[in-house]
Design a protein around this motif. Sequence first.
Motif, short mmCIF file in Angstrom:
data_model
loop_
_atom_site.label_atom_id
_atom_site.label_comp_id
_atom_site.label_asym_id
_atom_site.label_seq_id
_atom_site.Cartn_x
_atom_site.Cartn_y
_atom_site.Cartn_z
N UNK A 17 -2.91 -22.62 23.62
CA UNK A 17 -1.73 -23.05 24.39
C UNK A 17 -0.46 -22.42 23.81
N UNK A 18 -0.35 -22.44 22.47
CA UNK A 18 0.84 -21.88 21.83
C UNK A 18 0.94 -20.37 22.09
N UNK A 37 2.11 -19.70 25.58
CA UNK A 37 3.49 -20.05 25.85
C UNK A 37 4.47 -19.16 25.08
N UNK A 38 3.97 -18.26 24.23
CA UNK A 38 4.84 -17.46 23.39
C UNK A 38 4.75 -15.99 23.78
N UNK A 75 5.15 -29.36 24.57
CA UNK A 75 4.56 -28.05 24.30
C UNK A 75 4.62 -27.13 25.51
N UNK A 76 4.32 -27.68 26.70
CA UNK A 76 4.18 -26.82 27.87
C UNK A 76 5.48 -26.67 28.67
N UNK A 93 9.45 -27.10 25.27
CA UNK A 93 9.57 -26.10 24.22
C UNK A 93 9.86 -24.69 24.76
N UNK A 94 9.11 -24.22 25.77
CA UNK A 94 9.43 -22.88 26.28
C UNK A 94 10.84 -22.80 26.87
N UNK A 115 7.41 -18.43 17.11
CA UNK A 115 6.55 -19.37 17.83
C UNK A 115 7.18 -20.05 19.01
N UNK A 116 7.96 -19.33 19.79
CA UNK A 116 8.44 -19.84 21.07
C UNK A 116 9.08 -21.22 20.95
N UNK A 171 4.68 -13.19 17.02
CA UNK A 171 4.61 -14.58 16.53
C UNK A 171 3.16 -14.93 16.28
#
Lengths: 325, 340
Positions: B207-208, B211-212, A140-141, A144-145, A171-172, B156
Amino acid sequence: MITASNPSLPATAADLPEPKRWGDRLFKTITFLSAAMVGVGFLLVAYVLIQGAWPAIKLYGWSFLSNTHWNPVTDNYGALPFIVGTLVTSLIALLIAVPLSVGTAIFLTDLAPLWMRQPLTSVIEMLAAVPSVIWGLWGLFVLMPWLHDVPYTWLNKHFSFIPLFAGPIEGSGACILTAGIIVAIMILPIVTSVSREILRSVPDLQREAAYGLGATRWEVTRIAVLSYARRGLMGAAVLGLGRALGETMAVTMVVGNSPKIHASLLQPGWTLASVIANQFGEASGEIQRSVLYEIGLVLVGVTILVNIGALILIKSIETPGSRRT
Amino acid sequence: MKKLLLTGLLGLATLTAQAADAPANVALTASGSTFVKPVMDKWAETYSMVDPSVKINYSGGGSGTGQKDVLNGVVDFAGSDGPMTDEQLKTAKTKILHLPVVAGAVVIIYNVPGVSTLKFDGPTIANIFLGKITKWNDPAIASQNPGVKLPDTDISTVHRSDGSGTTYIFTDYLAHISADWKKDVGTKTSVEWPVGVGQQGSAGVSAQVQKTAGGIGYVELIYAKNNKISYADIKNADGKYITASLEAVSKALSTATIPEDFRFSFVNAPGEESYPISGVTWLLVPQDSKDSAKGKKLVAFLNWVFLDPKAQQMAKDLNYAAIDPSVVKRIMAAIETIKN
């Protein structure tokens, strides 16, 4: 090859006459009970799942498997997006993990210098000890980015005409492909370990014979090792697949948790195991709880079907041994 | 072998000794909303000093679990962020009281490159989560935020993938503000989201969003405060943009008309200082407790929770908004109806 060649010798302990000493009989009983526990456990799980899912099975019938909605407000539920999500993430994981694992295993058994083999093996086995949730957080940290910013953006820019890479990226980078990659990393250690054991069990005679015929390293690996170990390696892949189908925590953190079916791998999806983990605690009302039991039942069904398919595939593969007899 | 027997006997003796002074002790079990768990734990711990004969164990597990447990009678009371439906209450063996215990708010968090303050009205939020507004520089957002440089970034949306009282309050608000939302999506602890990605828990959502680039999501006010995340101002029913705070939630609560059974919602409440996305958490208490000793202790505990200033201060310290005294008076009357 080793045992079956002499028909006068019994192949396994099972072919020996019934043991007469009480110690032997006790030993046999104990081992039988241990084996039976697995079967009983499975039956109990199946019973609880069917009992819990019964209201939903009665209500939705077979349409549950083809319905693409997941609407707790109107109690309109279907499993198809989760089935697709589970199969696609597992397939991606296998496509990435199996070649990497087999490559690593070949390197470790045949090619790596001796001093390097043990440390490298330990490192790979250590990966298996990393808890699922840690992989999820890292996914996630960190992963994914990065995937979103570099490869996904590039794929989407140049290959968006291929439906698999169509945008827009929501959603990144929380999507099916990211989940597949995370699962691939998670099943790498087990597939590698099993593959290594299988390659080590290939008799050195095979290799020496191939070298003796003047084969190159690649030819020895291909002819003497890989074709000999083909079925075993398939088995290793099936073990990895079993784990991939049921992987929950790490997947739920990067898959995007959206019950929709997209052609694009860069769009969010959801899997059977992770929807249960997400929604069971707060499921409100009998129907929502019941459909989650039914999702569990579907997961068991999918796992069994996939495993049967894999077994048939393995059986259909010719081994060099069978050709000779 | 002898040694083992001795240890076993000793253990048995200790057990009987414990049982001997037990009769006066009562254990109250509860489950449900994780939103109130921090304050329930604090209350349980403090109350064990007020009345040492009572041990309260609030195990959490979520509002859905609490509702199920109280219906099946496996707990003495439960916490829930959403009210129980009429159908659910029909299946109950005894009448179940809804007692509003604390109030909270849901805030909108966002991650827009170069933007540090934002304002939204209800329809804009609804259209963003419906997928009708897809760019940050959409005129609907820009017109409410003069002077803010909004980028041409995709929006998003991020929502809770687990069932949650936070989702209940948020979707309740959107259904009040937008006819499309009410018709197409509806209100529940989890819904079928038209767009966006889901994450588990407030921690997952925040967190999402962080990060977006271009992310927007919703979390409880307490979570945003404890983690120092900034959130958007929301336009209330009187047309004023309000920053979420405990006072603004209490203000909104004071305007609510509360029915006899306390099952109410006060989203989009009137009043200049009211924060519009707010809701209460209820304690679900069976009116007829099977065990009279337990029932008496439970009533005493509830009295302490609602009336003792120390108990109320603990809730405030943990960033929960208090229930209005006029409402507390009515709750006390309801508690008196508990048979034991």
